[in-house]
Design an enzyme around this catalytic site. Structure first.
Site, short mmCIF file in Angstrom:
data_model
loop_
_atom_site.label_atom_id
_atom_site.label_comp_id
_atom_site.label_asym_id
_atom_site.label_seq_id
_atom_site.Cartn_x
_atom_site.Cartn_y
_atom_site.Cartn_z
N HIS A 1 -7.19 -62.60 17.70
CA HIS A 1 -7.94 -62.64 18.96
C HIS A 1 -8.34 -64.06 19.26
CE1 HIS A 1 -10.68 -61.41 22.11
NE2 HIS A 1 -11.57 -62.25 21.59
N ILE B 1 20.05 -62.08 37.24
CA ILE B 1 20.44 -63.36 37.82
C ILE B 1 19.79 -63.55 39.19
CG2 ILE B 1 22.38 -64.71 38.77
CD1 ILE B 1 24.09 -63.72 36.49
N GLY B 2 19.84 -62.50 40.02
CA GLY B 2 19.27 -62.60 41.36
C GLY B 2 17.79 -62.95 41.33
N LEU B 3 17.05 -62.28 40.44
CA LEU B 3 15.60 -62.51 40.39
C LEU B 3 15.27 -63.86 39.75
CD1 LEU B 3 14.17 -58.98 39.55
CD2 LEU B 3 14.73 -59.99 41.75
N LEU C 1 24.55 -59.37 27.16
CA LEU C 1 23.41 -60.18 26.72
C LEU C 1 23.83 -61.03 25.54
CD1 LEU C 1 20.67 -57.39 26.82
CD2 LEU C 1 21.00 -59.22 28.49
N GLY D 1 34.01 -63.29 26.60
CA GLY D 1 32.89 -63.26 27.54
C GLY D 1 33.15 -62.60 28.87
N SER D 2 32.47 -63.12 29.89
CA SER D 2 32.50 -62.49 31.21
C SER D 2 32.51 -63.55 32.30
CB SER D 2 31.27 -61.58 31.36
OG SER D 2 30.09 -62.36 31.23
N GLU E 1 19.19 -55.63 47.68
CA GLU E 1 19.56 -54.85 46.49
C GLU E 1 20.00 -53.46 46.93
OE1 GLU E 1 20.03 -55.02 43.06
OE2 GLU E 1 20.44 -52.89 43.34
N HIS F 1 22.13 -62.05 23.02
CA HIS F 1 21.66 -61.58 21.70
C HIS F 1 22.42 -60.34 21.23
CE1 HIS F 1 18.78 -60.44 24.89
NE2 HIS F 1 18.74 -59.25 24.32
#
Ligand code: NAI
Length: 470
Positions: free
Chosen positions: A449, A187-189, A324, A147-148, A206, A326
């Site tokens: 619909h 992450i920030g948002l 990510l 991972g990270s 940013e 996924h």
């Protein structure tokens, strides 16, 4: 530990690692999965995707209850936030899911090993348990899925209180009165949204000219649309801001930055640093056994996830590509299949990206900027959610769907959705793109619909300027 020799040993029990282990076991390979944390599930389940979504969903309901329900005819007296309960619910979900992962491993007869793994030879690991005990584990095949970890700014070291990363940002004990977020990526948002909805004054700094612009990033028009809505919700943005330093003053952190040629400062109770993550291979001893890392410290692999050492593979955040869950899962399945002699494959052109704000931003395939850079002739079709009946009924009519299709073949090149439940809707676009479908294929598919995905159909019709609305 009953057994110490396996066909496949996976290091890391995040969505890349545990999914790889399950697929390997399903294909008949004797498999072990090692993680230093006893709660299996990795960053995603413990401190990432899942806890942040639990807080996003809860804070969104709180925000709507305090801002939007009245016009639907629902009013409250004495609406209040119980942050401790919100956090406890988040923890409960994490607990449920992490024990679910351990249950899945057990069901698939995978040996769960808790401890820190270090290469002691090309196919051998030394695993150190929490009590200091050491066990040698061998694998004919070893998959690195470590991972990270959050990156740090040299002048803003994490203290977990005033300078925080996402691990801390999902576990604050109180709503800060003010928060500076450095980095306008996912992450920030997302975490900026959570604390803004709960009452913090949030300012995002940013470096790039758009939000969600890092590493390929989101379509510029969609990112601008998201920034506009988040501003309406109370967040402040400084784009192309160069953060230069920080100091303590009056019990706050004062962040200095350059913006439009001016020297600026922003004081806040909490600074959330969300400037990206780095591949995590600390303590693995990878380099020492000759496993090559690339210039950014990621494990170098070939098209078959093989590292420079035969029998050792790597997947997920610790290799190149979008960080990510996924993407890691897809790689985990493909890697296990290749090890088992099957034809595992990942289509990197069709990996959706999502920012779980409100509205959500989701996309798959090329952005307009990428299509232009590749000199691809394309046409676009767009449809606004304010013309979608269901979105209006839900009172969530901000945003649009934009489809990019090849000008000659009509093949769908990219889809960008800024809107309610965009994260779920993007799967339709991904499925069409996996089947090399055209905008016409979407336009001719009957959509129920009144539903939100009708906006996708309308955007597809608009590719050929044949909207149902004339
Ligand atoms: P990111 O790479 O998505 O965004 C980091 C942002 O910080 C970029 O826009 C970058 O330009 C900016 N930045 C970098 N240095 C800066 C500086 N010194 N001053 C100001 N801005 C600066 O990384 P983020 O948001 O930290 O997320 C880490 C990883 O986790 C990403 O790969 C992301 O995709 C993934 N993630 C995905 C989520 C999702 O899919 N919804 C949610 C959370 C994380």
């Amino acid at each position: 530990m009953a057994e110490t020799a396996f066909d496949v040993v996976v290091i890391g029990a995040g969505p890349g690692g545990y999914i790889a282990a399950i697929r390997a076991a399903q294909l008949g390979l004797k498999t072990a999965c090692i993680d230093r944390e006893s709660r299996f599930g990795g960053t995603c389940l413990r401190v990432g995707c899942i806890p942040s979504k639990a807080l996003l969903d809860a804070s969104e309901k709180f925000y709507h209850a305090s801002h939007g329900y009245a016009q639907m005819g629902i009013s409250f007296d004495g609406l209040k936030l119980d942050l401790a309960a919100m956090m406890a619910r988040k923890e409960k979900i994490v607990e449920q899911l992490t024990s679910g992962v351990s249950g899945l491993l057990k069901k698939n007869k995978i040996e769960k090993i808790v401890g820190a793994a270090r290469f002691s030879g090309p196919n051998m690991l030394e695993v150190t348990g929490a009590d200091g005990s050491k066990t040698a584990v061998t694998g004919k095949h070893i998959i690195i899925a470590t991972g990270s970890a959050p990156m740090e700014l040299p002048f803003l070291k994490y203290d977990g209180k005033t300078v925080i990363n996402s691990d801390h940002g999902i576990a604050l004990g109180k709503v800060p009165e003010s928060m500076v977020v450095i980095g306008g990526g996912a992450i920030g948002l997302e975490l900026g949204s959570v604390w803004c909805r709960l009452g913090a004054k949030v300012t995002v700094l940013e470096m790039l000219p758009q939000v969600v612009g890092g590493g390929g990033g989101a379509d510029e028009e969609a990112a601008r649309g998201l920034e506009k809505v988040l501003k309406k919700q109370g967040m402040t943005f400084f784009l192309q801001a160069k953060v230069t330093g920080a100091k303590d003053e009056g019990g706050k952190k004062v962040v200095a930055f350059e913006w439009e040629g001016k020297q600026m400062t922003e004081a806040a109770e909490v600074v959330l640093v969300a400037v990206g993550r780095r591949a995590f291979t600390d303590g693995l001893g990878a380099k020492e056994v000759g496993i090559k890392l690339d210039e950014r410290g990621r494990v170098a692999i070939n098209d078959h996830f093989q590292t420079s050492i035969p029998g050792v593979y790597a997947i997920g955040d610790c290799v190149a590509g979008p960080m990510l869950a996924h993407k890691a899962e897809e790689e985990g399945v493909a890697c296990a299949e290749l090890i088992a002699g099957r034809a595992g494959h990942v289509n990197y052109n069709v990996i959706p990206g999502v920012v779980y704000t409100n509205p959500e931003l989701a996309w798959v395939g090329l952005t307009e900027e990428q299509a232009k850079a590749k000199k691809i002739e394309y046409v676009t079709g767009k449809f606004q959610f304010r013309a979608n009946g269901r979105a209006l009924c839900m009172d969530e009519a901000e945003g649009f769907v934009k489809i990019l299709a090849d000008a000659k073949s009509d093949r769908v090149l990219g889809v960008h959705i800024l809107g309610p439940q965009a994260s779920s809707m993007i799967s339709e676009a991904a499925a069409v793109m996996e089947f090399a479908g055209s905008a016409e294929d979407i336009a001719r598919t009957c959509h129920a619909h009144p539903t939100l995905p009708e906006a996708i159909k309308e955007a597809a019709l608009a590719v050929h300027k044949r909207t149902l609305n004339g």
